[in-house]
Write an enzyme that holds these catalytic residues in place. Structure first.
Site, PDB file in Angstrom:
ATOM      1  N   ASP A 397       0.831  -1.212   0.000  1.00  0.00           N
ATOM      2  CA  ASP A 397       0.000   0.000   0.000  1.00  0.00           C
ATOM      3  C   ASP A 397       0.868   1.267   0.000  1.00  0.00           C
ATOM      4  OD1 ASP A 397      -2.099   1.688   0.328  1.00  0.00           O
ATOM      5  OD2 ASP A 397      -2.789   0.847   2.236  1.00  0.00           O
ATOM      6  N   ARG A 476     -11.907   1.995   8.542  1.00  0.00           N
ATOM      7  CA  ARG A 476     -10.546   2.362   8.121  1.00  0.00           C
ATOM      8  C   ARG A 476     -10.578   3.561   7.162  1.00  0.00           C
ATOM      9  NH1 ARG A 476      -5.552  -0.309   4.835  1.00  0.00           N
ATOM     10  NH2 ARG A 476      -3.980   0.028   6.391  1.00  0.00           N
ATOM     11  N   LYS A 510      -1.422  -8.496  -4.945  1.00  0.00           N
ATOM     12  CA  LYS A 510      -2.048  -8.717  -3.635  1.00  0.00           C
ATOM     13  C   LYS A 510      -3.323  -7.885  -3.642  1.00  0.00           C
ATOM     14  CE  LYS A 510      -1.127  -7.891   1.330  1.00  0.00           C
ATOM     15  NZ  LYS A 510      -0.116  -7.399   2.274  1.00  0.00           N
ATOM     16  N   ASP A 512      -6.393  -6.542  -1.793  1.00  0.00           N
ATOM     17  CA  ASP A 512      -6.828  -6.307  -0.408  1.00  0.00           C
ATOM     18  C   ASP A 512      -8.280  -5.833  -0.369  1.00  0.00           C
ATOM     19  OD1 ASP A 512      -6.577  -6.045   2.336  1.00  0.00           O
ATOM     20  OD2 ASP A 512      -4.806  -4.755   2.255  1.00  0.00           O
ATOM     21  N   ASN A 514     -10.325  -3.918   2.813  1.00  0.00           N
ATOM     22  CA  ASN A 514     -10.260  -3.609   4.237  1.00  0.00           C
ATOM     23  C   ASN A 514     -11.566  -3.167   4.891  1.00  0.00           C
ATOM     24  OD1 ASN A 514      -7.348  -3.752   5.352  1.00  0.00           O
ATOM     25  ND2 ASN A 514      -7.134  -2.956   3.298  1.00  0.00           N
ATOM     26  N   CYS A 562      -6.498 -11.032   0.082  1.00  0.00           N
ATOM     27  CA  CYS A 562      -6.203 -10.484   1.405  1.00  0.00           C
ATOM     28  C   CYS A 562      -7.389  -9.613   1.797  1.00  0.00           C
ATOM     29  CB  CYS A 562      -4.920  -9.658   1.297  1.00  0.00           C
ATOM     30  SG  CYS A 562      -4.533  -8.700   2.763  1.00  0.00           S
ATOM     31  N   ASP A 584      -3.135 -10.553   9.638  1.00  0.00           N
ATOM     32  CA  ASP A 584      -1.998  -9.631   9.769  1.00  0.00           C
ATOM     33  C   ASP A 584      -1.144 -10.014  10.970  1.00  0.00           C
ATOM     34  OD1 ASP A 584      -2.495  -8.113   7.574  1.00  0.00           O
ATOM     35  OD2 ASP A 584      -3.485  -6.474   8.634  1.00  0.00           O
TER      36      ASP A 584
HETATM   37  C1  DGJ Z   1      -4.134  -4.919   5.263  1.00  0.00           C
HETATM   38  C2  DGJ Z   1      -3.300  -6.090   4.889  1.00  0.00           C
HETATM   39  O1  DGJ Z   1      -3.686  -7.205   5.614  1.00  0.00           O
HETATM   40  C3  DGJ Z   1      -1.828  -5.748   5.124  1.00  0.00           C
HETATM   41  O2  DGJ Z   1      -1.027  -6.859   4.821  1.00  0.00           O
HETATM   42  C4  DGJ Z   1      -1.451  -4.563   4.292  1.00  0.00           C
HETATM   43  O3  DGJ Z   1      -1.507  -4.893   2.928  1.00  0.00           O
HETATM   44  C5  DGJ Z   1      -2.375  -3.407   4.594  1.00  0.00           C
HETATM   45  N1  DGJ Z   1      -3.752  -3.777   4.504  1.00  0.00           N
HETATM   46  C6  DGJ Z   1      -2.106  -2.248   3.676  1.00  0.00           C
HETATM   47  O4  DGJ Z   1      -2.983  -1.240   3.849  1.00  0.00           O
END
Ligand code: DGJ
EC number: 3.2.1.22
Length: 772
Positions: A397, A476, A510, A512, A514, A562, A584
């Site tokens: 990121d 977030r 990757k 992600d 969140n 992820c 994480d």
């Molecule tokens: C959450 C992921 O689990 C981390 O490994 C990392 O990529 C962060 N996000 C980056 O914002």
């Protein structure tokens, strides 16, 4: 009118001629009917015909449909009212003709029940327990009855069979087709359902499960999981009592986070690794799910798995059908070990993207730099990746956003252009520099999300899931894009497509995710006059459409799933991803337990384990724990002292020499860390010539010797001879087993070997090699 009568007469003659061969009483009616002037004859015939239909229906031959794998059988059978029920689930009988005798062994007749075992339980008619399907017809009526119509079994190849069963409502024009795909060797079944609306107008689907199963045992032990960020996959086992226990999520996106869609049910008594009847199951859907476990008044267990009906009524237009996601399960009568190996083999051979292939070891910069980097700093890290010998550098990121630079998680998400002050020469330069340093280059994206502080939000607020009349709620500091909207799907596809087009040598992604879905409101659905209640479903369908498109153009590029740690993993998504990020939390002690639990459902090749500085535990311990999956690093290599660097180089080389067994071998969980001061797991090759055993101390109390007794190995050949050597030994320390001694497989599996794990040797990896 005459035409109708003559048509009826012809049909009646035909039916009666056919049936009169066996049904003597019809003969006279047939004779009367063939006399063209006799309307009385026609009336008499119609009466007899209707009566015989009822009679035939009552005594119609039951249809029995076996859904079999190499070891198991699910037997479906129609009852005398032509409803489809489950009459058997479990170990396959050696004589298939005996399935017919099963129902006679049960005394479960009851005027109020006897219908619990339905194969897809409707609602609003005779059923008064938890339904699998609940719909409202075009005219507002909310009743459904499902009768067996036909079935078809299609052998796809030597190992795979697809059975479809059509059920129909005799009154309303709705068809339900149940699909059962089986993989014989792996004993895995994938079940899904389609609902077809043949009515003139739209019908509403309130509940539309993927699968409805029924088990008749004495006791049921349900193991399900709970978690949160940094502490994913905590198991809990409940003895199911009468009534309903449900597991579900309403998070919208990160279904695995609080309550994963995976579970196990042991029958009669809790299964162990090698004993007991156990079902491992999962709803393969990356969104809201609900799985109901209902113990009925006959002590049967009704299992109903599907999309969560919560706020998800779905409108199904006339002539359209709705396909549910899949429910995937395996059953073993030999315990958890066999059940999970079944799932692993199935995932590797049939589900996980490139399951049979290779993976890239990597160095990630997230914990090394967080958002604080520029291209020089990154380029300096490439050398470290090369030094320790991993295949790739993964940029995390923080590389994008200009008007709102992504220097923290508060801004920039959605603006997928390289940040010009951090990366003045763009991603292409980094790909080139990495190549020059001798490693591949991969990149992090979070394409489903947006920070309100972004150009994307400023330009396309209508693409964002937000309540137009309420303040926005953030997770977030971000919001979720509306993947129900095809324009947003194009945008998300375009992010990756543009990056790949500009950087064809990009080796890894990757992906992600969140944020959960707060503010569940789609401006797109509103504009299309579609109900908001379709959002949760259309979001996931939209996501899968994007992934489908990406995979059509980029079929093999490895992608890690992820979700702010381990918030999203399931076999719906893993069709498109090569691996997933479990958490994480990379403290190896925590990871031993998490990776243990994930290992029941996912093969090690899919489970990304990184060595980081999250904990202060010894590097060897961190490395040994990361090795029991797809290993990677998230450290600054330059910060390693000479011994740690030497160890890490050697560890990557060692991993390369054993990764084939870890990725594609058979997993045996030898010692359970929840019950012992030690965890021990073993991977062995299919030909039983090679194995690796990981042993970790999980209790560091004073004077702790985790292994006063040897550990009996599994998965070897009793008649073969083997040596056992300790590998991945830290420089300056000594192996704790004699590498020259030759043991029989019989000895190793009966007596075992002692890895000598104690406070001075907290993790020990042993390699077993056949001596020819
Ligand atoms: C959450 C992921 O689990 C981390 O490994 C990392 O990529 C962060 N996000 C980056 O914002």
């Amino acid at each position: 009118m005459n035409n109708i009568i003559s048509g009826l007469r012809q049909k009646a003659c035909f039916v009666i001629k056919k049936s009169s061969a066996v049904l003597l009483p019809y003969r006279s009616a047939t004779q009367e009917l063939t006399n063209k002037h006799s309307t009385a004859g026609l009336k008499k015939w119609l009466f007899i015909f209707l009566a015989s239909c009822l009679w035939l229906q009552n005594f119609a031959q039951q249809v029995t449909i076996p859904i079999e794998t190499a070891g198991n059988a699910l037997i479906l059978q129609t009852d005398k009212l032509n409803r489809l029920g489950i009459v058997y689930f479990g170990k396959k009988l050696s004589d298939a003709t005996e399935y017919a005798a099963i129902t006679k062994q049960y005394n479960t007749q009851d005027d109020n029940a006897g219908i619990y075992n339905n194969a897809y339980t409707p609602s609003g008619t005779w059923n008064l327990v938890e339904p699998a399907i609940q719909i409202t017809h075009a005219d507002g009526n909310a009743s459904l009855e499902l009768k067996y119509i036909s079935h078809n079994t299609n052998r796809i190849d030597d190992n795979t069979t697809l059975t479809s069963i059509v059920l129909r409502d005799p009154v309303y024009a709705v068809d339900v087709t149940l699909f059962y795909k089986t993989w014989a060797k792996e004993n895995v079944v994938e079940q899904w359902t389609t609902i077809k609306n043949n009515e003139k107008k739209a019908i509403q689907l309130q509940k539309y499960a993927s699968a409805n199963l029924y088990f008749m045992k004495n006791n049921y032990y349900l193991t399900h999981y709970n978690g949160g960020w940094g502490h994913e996959m905590n198991p809990e086992t409940d003895v199911l009592s009468h009534g309903i226990k449900s597991i579900d999520t309403k998070l919208g996106t990160r279904a695995n986070l609080f309550e994963p869609p995976t579970f196990m049910v042991s029958f009669n008594k809790p299964a162990t690794e090698d004993e007991g009847n156990v079902l491992l199951g999962q709803l393969a859907w990356s969104g809201n799910f609900k799985i109901d476990f209902e113990v009925d008044s006959h002590n049967g267990l009704r299992l109903i798995a599907g999309i969560n009906p919560y706020a998800s009524a779905y409108s199904l237009a006339a002539a359209k059908d709705f396909q549910t996601p899949s429910f995937i399960y395996t059953f073993s009568s030999n315990g958890l070990g066999e059940a999970s190996r079944n799932l692993h083999h199935w995932a590797i051979n049939y589900r996980l993207l490139d399951g049979k292939g290779q993976r890239l070891t990597l160095l990630n910069n997230w914990e090394a730099t967080y958002f604080g980097f520029d291209e020089n700093k990154l380029a300096s890290l490439f050398k470290g990746a090369k030094d320790i010998g991993v295949d790739m550098f993964l940029l995390d990121d923080g590389w994008f956003g200009n008007k709102h630079p992504r220097n923290a998680d508060t801004a920039g998400l959605g603006d997928w252009q390289e940040n010009v002050s951090k990366l003045p020469h763009g991603l292409g330069y980094l790909v080139k520099e990495a190549k020059a340093a001798g490693v591949k280059f991969g990149i992090w994206v979070e394409p489903e999300m947006v920070n309100p502080k972004s150009e994307l939000y400023e330009k396309h607020i209508d693409w964002v899931l937000r309540q137009p009349e309420r303040p926005e709620t953030y997770f977030r500091n971000q919001l979720v894009l509306d993947l129900a909207n095809p324009e947003v799907q194009n945008f998300v596809y375009g992010i990756l497509d543009t990056i790949f087009t500009k950087n064809p040598e990009l080796a890894f992604v990757k992906w992600d995710c969140n944020a959960v879905i707060y503010n569940a409101y789609s401006a797109y659905l509103q504009k299309q006059n579609l109900p908001q209640s379709q959002l949760y479903v259309d979001y996931v369908k939209g996501l899968y459409k994007v992934l489908e498109r990406l995979r059509a153009k980029y079929p093999t590029i490895p992608m890690m799933l992820c979700s702010g740690g381990g918030g999203r993993v399931d076999y719906g998504a893993l069709q498109y991803f090569t691996e997933f990020w479990p958490s994480d939390n990379t403290d190896p002690m925590e990871r031993i337990f998490m990776q243990w639990e994930y290992s029941y459902f996912y093969p090690a090749i899919a489970t990304c384990n990184h060595i980081t500085d999250w904990s202060k535990r010894p590097l060897k311990f961190r490395t040994d724990v990361a090795m029991m999956g797809k290993m990677g690093y998230d450290i600054v290599v330059n910060n390693l002292d000479a011994k740690d660097l030497q160890f890490s180089k050697q560890a990557v080389a060692t991993y390369n020499s054993i990764k084939e067994i870890i990725w594609h071998g058979d997993l045996y969980r030898l010692v359970n860390p929840k019950e012992n001061p030690l965890a021990s797991l073993m991977f062995s090759s299919a030909d039983k010539s090679h194995a690796v055993i990981f042993n970790y101390l999980v209790n560091d109390r004073y004077m702790m010797t985790a292994t006063p007794t040897p550990i009996a190995l599994k998965g070897l050949d009793a008649n073969k001879k083997y040596t056992v050597k300790e590998i991945n030994v830290y420089p300056g320390t000594f192996p704790g087993v004699n590498p020259t001694k030759v043991y029989s497989g019989d000895f190793l599996m009966t007596v075992g070997i002692n890895p000598n794990v104690n406070l001075g040797r907290t993790s020990v990896i042993l390699e077993v090699n056949e001596v020819k």
